[in-house]
Write a protein that holds these residues in place. Structure first.
Motif, PDB file in Angstrom:
ATOM      1  N   ARG A  64      12.632 -19.545  27.332  1.00  0.00           N
ATOM      2  CA  ARG A  64      13.562 -20.456  28.000  1.00  0.00           C
ATOM      3  C   ARG A  64      12.954 -21.852  28.110  1.00  0.00           C
ATOM      4  NH1 ARG A  64      14.905 -22.810  32.777  1.00  0.00           N
ATOM      5  NH2 ARG A  64      17.151 -22.977  33.186  1.00  0.00           N
ATOM      6  N   GLU A  65      11.681 -21.908  28.481  1.00  0.00           N
ATOM      7  CA  GLU A  65      11.004 -23.203  28.569  1.00  0.00           C
ATOM      8  C   GLU A  65      11.020 -23.918  27.223  1.00  0.00           C
ATOM      9  OE1 GLU A  65       6.368 -24.663  28.890  1.00  0.00           O
ATOM     10  OE2 GLU A  65       6.968 -22.896  30.030  1.00  0.00           O
ATOM     11  N   GLN A  66      10.734 -23.195  26.156  1.00  0.00           N
ATOM     12  CA  GLN A  66      10.702 -23.803  24.822  1.00  0.00           C
ATOM     13  C   GLN A  66      12.101 -24.157  24.321  1.00  0.00           C
ATOM     14  OE1 GLN A  66       8.440 -20.647  22.959  1.00  0.00           O
ATOM     15  NE2 GLN A  66       6.525 -21.791  23.169  1.00  0.00           N
ATOM     16  N   PHE A  67      13.101 -23.415  24.760  1.00  0.00           N
ATOM     17  CA  PHE A  67      14.489 -23.731  24.417  1.00  0.00           C
ATOM     18  C   PHE A  67      14.884 -25.099  24.977  1.00  0.00           C
ATOM     19  CE2 PHE A  67      19.149 -23.168  24.774  1.00  0.00           C
ATOM     20  CZ  PHE A  67      19.441 -22.596  23.547  1.00  0.00           C
ATOM     21  N   HIS A  68      14.265 -25.480  26.103  1.00  0.00           N
ATOM     22  CA  HIS A  68      14.594 -26.742  26.761  1.00  0.00           C
ATOM     23  C   HIS A  68      13.599 -27.860  26.443  1.00  0.00           C
ATOM     24  CE1 HIS A  68      17.094 -23.981  29.115  1.00  0.00           C
ATOM     25  NE2 HIS A  68      17.774 -25.036  29.515  1.00  0.00           N
ATOM     26  N   GLU A  69      12.530 -27.570  25.732  1.00  0.00           N
ATOM     27  CA  GLU A  69      11.514 -28.579  25.449  1.00  0.00           C
ATOM     28  C   GLU A  69      12.014 -29.645  24.491  1.00  0.00           C
ATOM     29  OE1 GLU A  69       6.909 -27.170  25.712  1.00  0.00           O
ATOM     30  OE2 GLU A  69       8.123 -26.230  24.162  1.00  0.00           O
TER      31      GLU A  69
END
Length: 470
Positions: A64-69
């Protein structure tokens, strides 16, 4: 809501499910078995499944964090290296806000922020894929590295009106999209160009659709012949295994699995390379694009020479793939409403359920063990259907011709406004609500559309209310 809060929501649902909550356990409301979430607010498409193990929960949070990075141009220190040189957006979440559906541009607005424009020429590539334009590739890139690489151009949307009259005299004005290209940097597209605008779809339940066995999908196609429709599977190129396999994802089922779908989005939308797509997306005439050093050859000290490594490293691809595989599906609402129940009957009577198949079962062996042996109510058959000239883009994609589209899942459709603030539907967002979407159906679905069109208003409203309960 952060990753920890979303995971906590998933765990809370696990407790609720174990407690025997009657609303969630109602067979009509339990959309996706244990993959169902009771969340119905703005985060309805962002809740993890309740059965994540500790390592999976950590990987979900990382995905999820990388989806938003944000992605940036190497060696800029403020994000992930590998943006561009040309691109549409700088992060996954800008197209899939709240993991939901993007909206169509307003009148005379540019296609952006969740709408992309596919391009190709007549003919096919070596595996049956669309043949890219020699100067613009297979997708218009409306952004480039400022001061270094120009954007390829802009696609501007406008709409004509088309009136549809119901049998009782009520009228609806459909909007017919038209695309005009502007600021093209590498010459005109040419008269033989094939153009297809595409809206980013919602992300829920993808791991379950990936878990449906191929045999079940082919069996549905066989049954549909008895119902007067002719769904067909798309077979597409699996880059990782170098073979043709069943297509499941994308508006024409042009991708075989979530891992490749994710890699293709990184490449086509963000400009980031991977082992699937190792070369930068720079057609030969785009010299400034070709001159930019690839982040795949940039080292940690800021230099941009060295051995190749993919910009999307395998761990990132695996994390985001698991994130997409384990997003829960919202439960249905208002399942005991008499009007919703009547609408469900009308949905079947008008033969909508021939393609939007109410139930299908996942395989006994799946990438995510919790997805195995579940009865899911996605209201799709994952097959291609001729939807008529009105919806045709004229652009083939493997076995899908220019009039054919994959049946989109309907689960979560009634929550798009809550999650994304609009209710735009169909592949290019032209339909502003469920009624308009039905009225655009043609081809194999023409009889169902006409059956809906001649219904009394109370029955039309009931059918729409049922769809919005999904």
């Amino acid at each position: 809501m952060g990753s920890r809060s979303l995971i906590a929501a998933g765990l809370l649902f696990a407790t609720w499910l174990a407690s025997g909550s009657t609303e969630v356990l109602d067979p009509a409301a339990l959309t996706a078995g244990s993959f169902t979430t009771p969340e119905a607010g703005a985060n309805a498409f962002s809740i993890p499944i309740a059965m994540l193990e500790k390592e999976q929960a950590e990987q979900f949070a990382k995905g999820r964090e990388q989806f938003h990075e944000a992605w940036v141009v190497a060696p800029e220190p403020s994000g992930v290296w590998g943006l561009g040189p040309t691109f549409n957006e700088d992060r996954c979440a800008h197209c899939h806000e709240n993991n939901g559906r993007a909206s169509a541009p307003a009148e005379r607005q540019e296609a952006m922020r969740g709408m992309l424009v596919r391009l190709s020429l007549t003919g096919q590539g070596p595996h049956g894929e669309p043949r890219p334009h020699p100067a613009y590739g297979d997708q218009l890139q409306n952004r480039g590295i400022p001061g270094r690489v120009p954007a390829e151009g802009q696609a501007i949307l406008s709409y004509a009106a088309r009136e549809i009259r119901f049998a009782d005299g009520e009228t609806v004005l459909l909007r017919v999209p038209k695309i005009q290209f502007a600021a093209l940097q590498f010459g005109e597209l040419g008269g033989d160009i094939l153009v297809s605008p595409r809206i980013a779809p919602a992300m829920v339940g993808l791991g379950l659709l990936e878990a449906v066995p191929e045999q079940a999908i082919l069996a549905i196609a066989g049954e549909q012949e008895k119902l007067g429709v002719s769904g067909k599977p798309n077979y597409v190129w699996d880059h990782e295994n170098s073979r043709m396999v069943l297509g499941r994802f994308g508006w024409k089922a042009g991708q075989p699995n979530l891992r490749q779908q994710t890699a293709a989005a990184f490449f086509g939308d963000i400009g980031a390379t991977s082992h699937f797509f190792p070369e930068e997306n720079c057609p030969g005439v785009q010299l400034q694009c070709l001159d930019v050093p690839s982040a795949s050859k940039c080292g940690g000290q800021g230099g941009c020479t060295g051995n190749y490594r993919p910009e999307v490293v395998p761990s990132r691809l695996s994390n985001i793939t698991l994130y997409l595989q384990t997003l829960a599906v919202p439960a249905r609402r208002n399942v005991n409403d008499p009007e919703v129940k009547r609408g469900q009957q009308l949905f079947s009577q008008t033969n909508c359920s021939a393609c939007h198949v109410p139930e299908i079962r996942t395989s006994g062996k799946t990438a995510i063990p919790a997805a195995a042996d579940l009865t899911i109510r996605a209201y799709t058959d994952l097959l291609l259907h001729d939807m008529g000239e009105g919806l045709a883009d004229g652009r083939p994609e493997f076995l899908a011709d220019g009039r054919e589209w994959r049946t989109p899942p309907l689960w979560g459709i009634g929550l798009v406004r809550e999650v994304n603030g609009h209710s735009d539907l169909l592949h290019d967002g032209r339909a502003r609500n469920v009624t308009e979407a039905i009225l655009w159906h043609g081809g194999e679905a023409e009889q169902s559309r006409e059956a809906f069109r001649v219904l009394p208003k109370a029955d039309r409203d009931a059918l729409v209310k049922f769809v919005n309960s999904l």
